[in-house]
Scaffold this motif. Structure first.
Motif, PDB file in Angstrom:
ATOM      1  N   ALA A 174     -31.618  32.461  -2.963  1.00 50.76           N
ATOM      2  CA  ALA A 174     -31.340  31.018  -3.036  1.00 50.76           C
ATOM      3  C   ALA A 174     -29.847  30.733  -3.018  1.00 50.76           C
ATOM      4  CB  ALA A 174     -31.985  30.404  -4.278  1.00 50.76           C
ATOM      5  N   SER A 175     -29.104  31.493  -2.220  1.00 46.68           N
ATOM      6  CA  SER A 175     -27.650  31.367  -2.212  1.00 46.68           C
ATOM      7  C   SER A 175     -27.096  31.634  -0.819  1.00 46.68           C
ATOM      8  CB  SER A 175     -27.038  32.349  -3.215  1.00 46.68           C
ATOM      9  OG  SER A 175     -25.622  32.311  -3.159  1.00 46.68           O
ATOM     10  N   TYR A 176     -25.945  31.011  -0.550  1.00 44.00           N
ATOM     11  CA  TYR A 176     -25.212  31.278   0.687  1.00 44.00           C
ATOM     12  C   TYR A 176     -23.939  32.063   0.395  1.00 44.00           C
ATOM     13  CZ  TYR A 176     -28.387  27.810   2.595  1.00 44.00           C
ATOM     14  OH  TYR A 176     -29.524  27.136   2.973  1.00 44.00           O
ATOM     15  N   ARG A 177     -23.900  32.676  -0.756  1.00 43.11           N
ATOM     16  CA  ARG A 177     -22.741  33.487  -1.145  1.00 43.11           C
ATOM     17  C   ARG A 177     -23.001  34.945  -0.809  1.00 43.11           C
ATOM     18  NH1 ARG A 177     -20.542  34.234  -7.392  1.00 43.11           N
ATOM     19  NH2 ARG A 177     -19.812  36.377  -7.142  1.00 43.11           N
ATOM     20  N   ILE A 178     -21.999  35.583  -0.218  1.00 45.32           N
ATOM     21  CA  ILE A 178     -22.043  37.014   0.079  1.00 45.32           C
ATOM     22  C   ILE A 178     -20.785  37.643  -0.523  1.00 45.32           C
ATOM     23  CG2 ILE A 178     -22.170  38.777   1.875  1.00 45.32           C
ATOM     24  CD1 ILE A 178     -23.208  36.564   3.773  1.00 45.32           C
ATOM     25  N   ASP A 179     -20.948  38.524  -1.477  1.00 43.72           N
ATOM     26  CA  ASP A 179     -19.800  39.224  -2.062  1.00 43.72           C
ATOM     27  C   ASP A 179     -19.413  40.374  -1.143  1.00 43.72           C
ATOM     28  OD1 ASP A 179     -19.757  37.543  -4.186  1.00 43.72           O
ATOM     29  OD2 ASP A 179     -20.669  38.934  -5.612  1.00 43.72           O
ATOM     30  N   ILE A 180     -18.149  40.368  -0.715  1.00 45.15           N
ATOM     31  CA  ILE A 180     -17.630  41.447   0.123  1.00 45.15           C
ATOM     32  C   ILE A 180     -16.729  42.316  -0.750  1.00 45.15           C
ATOM     33  CG2 ILE A 180     -16.348  42.034   2.205  1.00 45.15           C
ATOM     34  CD1 ILE A 180     -16.998  39.260   3.272  1.00 45.15           C
ATOM     35  N   SER A 319     -19.805  23.871  -7.914  1.00 48.28           N
ATOM     36  CA  SER A 319     -20.069  24.988  -8.820  1.00 48.28           C
ATOM     37  C   SER A 319     -19.631  26.323  -8.239  1.00 48.28           C
ATOM     38  CB  SER A 319     -21.573  25.053  -9.141  1.00 48.28           C
ATOM     39  OG  SER A 319     -22.333  25.301  -7.968  1.00 48.28           O
ATOM     40  N   VAL A 320     -19.383  26.371  -6.930  1.00 48.42           N
ATOM     41  CA  VAL A 320     -18.990  27.624  -6.296  1.00 48.42           C
ATOM     42  C   VAL A 320     -17.522  27.937  -6.548  1.00 48.42           C
ATOM     43  CG1 VAL A 320     -18.675  28.778  -4.066  1.00 48.42           C
ATOM     44  CG2 VAL A 320     -20.775  27.521  -4.530  1.00 48.42           C
ATOM     45  N   ALA A 321     -16.651  26.950  -6.342  1.00 55.90           N
ATOM     46  CA  ALA A 321     -15.214  27.175  -6.529  1.00 55.90           C
ATOM     47  C   ALA A 321     -14.527  25.834  -6.736  1.00 55.90           C
ATOM     48  CB  ALA A 321     -14.614  27.898  -5.331  1.00 55.90           C
ATOM     49  N   PRO A 322     -13.450  25.796  -7.523  1.00 60.65           N
ATOM     50  CA  PRO A 322     -12.721  24.537  -7.718  1.00 60.65           C
ATOM     51  C   PRO A 322     -12.200  23.997  -6.388  1.00 60.65           C
ATOM     52  CG  PRO A 322     -12.024  26.197  -9.325  1.00 60.65           C
ATOM     53  CD  PRO A 322     -12.887  26.901  -8.335  1.00 60.65           C
ATOM     54  N   GLY A 323     -12.451  22.717  -6.155  1.00 57.63           N
ATOM     55  CA  GLY A 323     -11.928  22.056  -4.970  1.00 57.63           C
ATOM     56  C   GLY A 323     -12.701  22.307  -3.692  1.00 57.63           C
ATOM     57  N   LEU A 324     -13.736  23.152  -3.731  1.00 61.03           N
ATOM     58  CA  LEU A 324     -14.451  23.457  -2.493  1.00 61.03           C
ATOM     59  C   LEU A 324     -15.219  22.243  -1.970  1.00 61.03           C
ATOM     60  CD1 LEU A 324     -14.925  25.753  -0.506  1.00 61.03           C
ATOM     61  CD2 LEU A 324     -16.958  26.401  -1.812  1.00 61.03           C
ATOM     62  N   GLU A 325     -15.571  21.304  -2.847  1.00 63.12           N
ATOM     63  CA  GLU A 325     -16.283  20.110  -2.389  1.00 63.12           C
ATOM     64  C   GLU A 325     -15.415  19.232  -1.493  1.00 63.12           C
ATOM     65  OE1 GLU A 325     -14.077  18.936  -6.094  1.00 63.12           O
ATOM     66  OE2 GLU A 325     -15.272  20.668  -5.449  1.00 63.12           O
ATOM     67  N   LEU A 326     -14.085  19.490  -1.478  1.00 62.50           N
ATOM     68  CA  LEU A 326     -13.189  18.680  -0.656  1.00 62.50           C
ATOM     69  C   LEU A 326     -13.325  18.966   0.830  1.00 62.50           C
ATOM     70  CD1 LEU A 326      -9.968  18.873  -2.868  1.00 62.50           C
ATOM     71  CD2 LEU A 326     -11.594  16.994  -2.700  1.00 62.50           C
ATOM     72  N   VAL A 327     -14.067  20.019   1.187  1.00 64.70           N
ATOM     73  CA  VAL A 327     -14.287  20.271   2.617  1.00 64.70           C
ATOM     74  C   VAL A 327     -15.151  19.186   3.240  1.00 64.70           C
ATOM     75  CG1 VAL A 327     -14.020  22.758   2.318  1.00 64.70           C
ATOM     76  CG2 VAL A 327     -16.308  21.765   2.233  1.00 64.70           C
ATOM     77  N   VAL A 328     -15.883  18.436   2.419  1.00 63.08           N
ATOM     78  CA  VAL A 328     -16.611  17.262   2.925  1.00 63.08           C
ATOM     79  C   VAL A 328     -15.572  16.174   3.147  1.00 63.08           C
ATOM     80  CG1 VAL A 328     -18.447  15.614   2.498  1.00 63.08           C
ATOM     81  CG2 VAL A 328     -18.634  17.941   1.597  1.00 63.08           C
TER      82      VAL A 328
END
Length: 545
Positions: A174-180, A319-328
């Protein structure tokens, strides 16, 4: 009142100009095709002291004879990914819960094959494993089973000197996160120091299939606490412009396109160096460099940088990272658009349908602007009553503009009419209209969101043009209810405007047309009631005389 007509005319002309520019953008001839051969992708530049020797660092570590790159397939509940064993790059990413823009029977593909788009990582230094190195994997198919909390895909490579690198790609349900992760083991007799890099490469093409009015941003973005959110367009990257802080201990870097984002998210409070670079013709990279070491002989260390590659879901991005919602990107009207989306989402939670939420939002906006609208319609109603007298004044002083204007102003003063009274509500609602346009067009939550019957996607134009036609009809009714301009040229312009706007709205998101149509219906009812009241007042006043 002539001034109001002039303002409307300029608004109409400007809107047509925007439409023409958007149409030109959609239909301009495509640029020259990129060569089919693989383009050399250089490793990132680094600070002084890093052991990089230009193109020598690109030489792949030697692989066993006969070994060729393979594609590993990874299945989760949200994505289907393919990993190339040459470099351990994520070269294909299909999002299972989002449909293709043009073909709703297919899933949306973020990475390849339509675009040159991939996520890479490696070590910087001569002969060290990088995105050119051939890695080894224990299997070719990986599936995140129900009940599992994670899935690790491990790839390994080593150097003749004894440096062993294990690249671990971790997928979550249930995630679009991939840890590299880069696990580095020092098998030499000396301490080992290096830098790791994590990058996203992409061509400069905008995603296909957007409606004609799509003016969305495709390019890079960098966020730090120091400089906040900054876009870095492909043209700026090609020119070597770096408006963002190159070094920081926080922040992220990303590739953005309409509705979706691929962002590299290093852990907070860890040193990093951001970079953007043009790699080849129509190929760009954005990335982050993270230092490693020193690693003592026989010891190992691990560097992890998460990759978020998925939809621009605003609640999740926060919730993923600070400021990431600004990509909208709501543009310069974010201060209006953000609250509009918050209210729209609240209504959707209540009603379960985005179309009904838009209707309810329209009613709320109409109530907010009710006093201004009422003043405008009162002015229009009074103007309609004195229009015959204005026509006589124009005929009487046709050869003397000064006397004609003075006589008209005296009439306005006598009848207590403000000729600009109808302008303010229109001017105030234009920013709201534009902000709502970007809310409907930029919010992935409304992508492929159905309303009822034939409207299957509120973010796309009405496929049968029913709503634009109804909206055009409502504008014609409004025009008939308004006073006829004394100037014949203005009268013709006002008669043409509903048809011109109707054609323009054929290319607008159906959700926006729904808003405008409902707004027109409410305006017609309000204007009819106020006109009836003004007419009654005028009749009563005449009877008393």
């Amino acid at each position: 009142m002539d001034t109001q007509r002039l303002i409307l005319f300029f608004v109409f002309s400007f809107s047509l100009l925007l439409l023409w520019e958007a149409w030109q953008k959609e239909h301009r001839p495509p640029g020259p095709a990129a060569p089919s051969t693989q383009t050399a992708i250089p490793t990132p530049s680094t600070r002084a002291g890093t052991p990089v020797k230009g193109a020598d660092a690109l030489v792949p570590t030697s692989a066993p004879a006969g070994k060729l790159p393979e594609r590993l397939r990874v299945h989760t509940d949200t994505m289907l990914a393919e990993i190339d064993t040459q470099g351990g790059d994520i070269v294909y990413l299909e999002l299972l819960k989002h449909k293709d823009t043009l073909h709703e029977t297919k899933n949306f593909v973020l990475f390849g094959p339509e675009h040159r788009y991939a996520a890479q990582s490696g070590l910087i230094g001569e002969g060290l494993p990088n995105h050119r190195t051939l890695f080894h994997a224990s299997a070719r198919e990986f599936t995140l089973e129900q009940g599992q909390d994670r899935l690790d895909v491990r790839l390994q490579a080593s150097t003749p000197e004894g440096i062993r690198v294990t690249k671990i790609l971790t997928f979550y349900p249930a995630s679009y996160r991939i840890d590299i992760a880069e696990e580095i083991a020092n098998g030499t007799a000396k301490p080992f120091t290096a830098h790791t890099y994590f990058q996203v490469i992409r061509d400069g093409k905008s995603p296909g299939g957007d409606p004609y009015m799509a003016q969305t941003y495709t390019g890079a973005a960098v966020y730090t606490e120091q400089s906040k959110f900054q876009k870095v367009g492909f043209e700026d990257i090609a020119k070597g412009k770096t408006p963002y802080p190159k070094t920081a201990d926080n922040g992220w870097i990303a590739m953005i396109q309409h509705y979706f984002v691929a962002a590299l998210l290093p852990p907070e409070k860890s040193p990093r160096e951001f970079y953007t670079r043009k790699l080849a013709e129509d190929l760009y990279s954005v990335g982050v460099i993270v230092p490693v070491g020193p690693i003592a002989p026989g010891a190992d260390t691990r560097v992890v940088v998460p990759l978020y590659a998925g939809p621009q879901d605003q609640d999740h991005l926060q919730s993923v990272a600070p400021g990431l919602e600004l990509v909208v990107d709501y543009g310069w009207l974010t201060v209006i658009a953000a609250p509009l989306f918050w209210v729209l989402k609240l209504f959707h939670n209540w009603m379960g349908n985005w179309g009904l939420a838009i209707i309810l939002l329209t009613v709320v906006i109409k109530l907010i602007f009710f006093p201004l609208s009422a003043a405008s319609y009162r002015s229009m109603a009074k103007m309609k009553l004195v229009t015959p007298r204005l026509m006589k004044i124009r005929e009487q002083y046709a050869d003397d503009k000064t006397k004609m204007n003075q006589a008209m102003m005296d009439l306005y003063k006598t009848e207590k009419i403000n000729p600009l009274g109808g302008c303010l509500p229109i001017l105030v609602q234009i920013p709201v209209f534009i902000a709502l346009y970007w809310v409907l067009f930029e919010s992935v939550e409304l992508r492929h969101a159905p309303f009822y019957l034939w409207i299957k996607d509120l973010s796309a134009p009405d496929p049968w043009y029913v709503l634009p036609t109804l909206m055009m009809a409502s504008m014609i009714v409004q025009t008939k209810m308004n006073p006829t301009p004394p100037d014949p040229v203005q009268a013709k312009v006002m008669m043409i405007m509903p048809f011109a706007f109707g054609v323009m709205f054929y290319f607008f998101p159906s959700g926006l047309v729904l808003y405008w149509f409902v707004n027109n219906i409410l305006s017609i009812l309000q204007q009819w009631q106020i006109t009836r009241m003004i007419g009654g007042e005028k009749t009563a006043a005449s009877a008393k005389r």
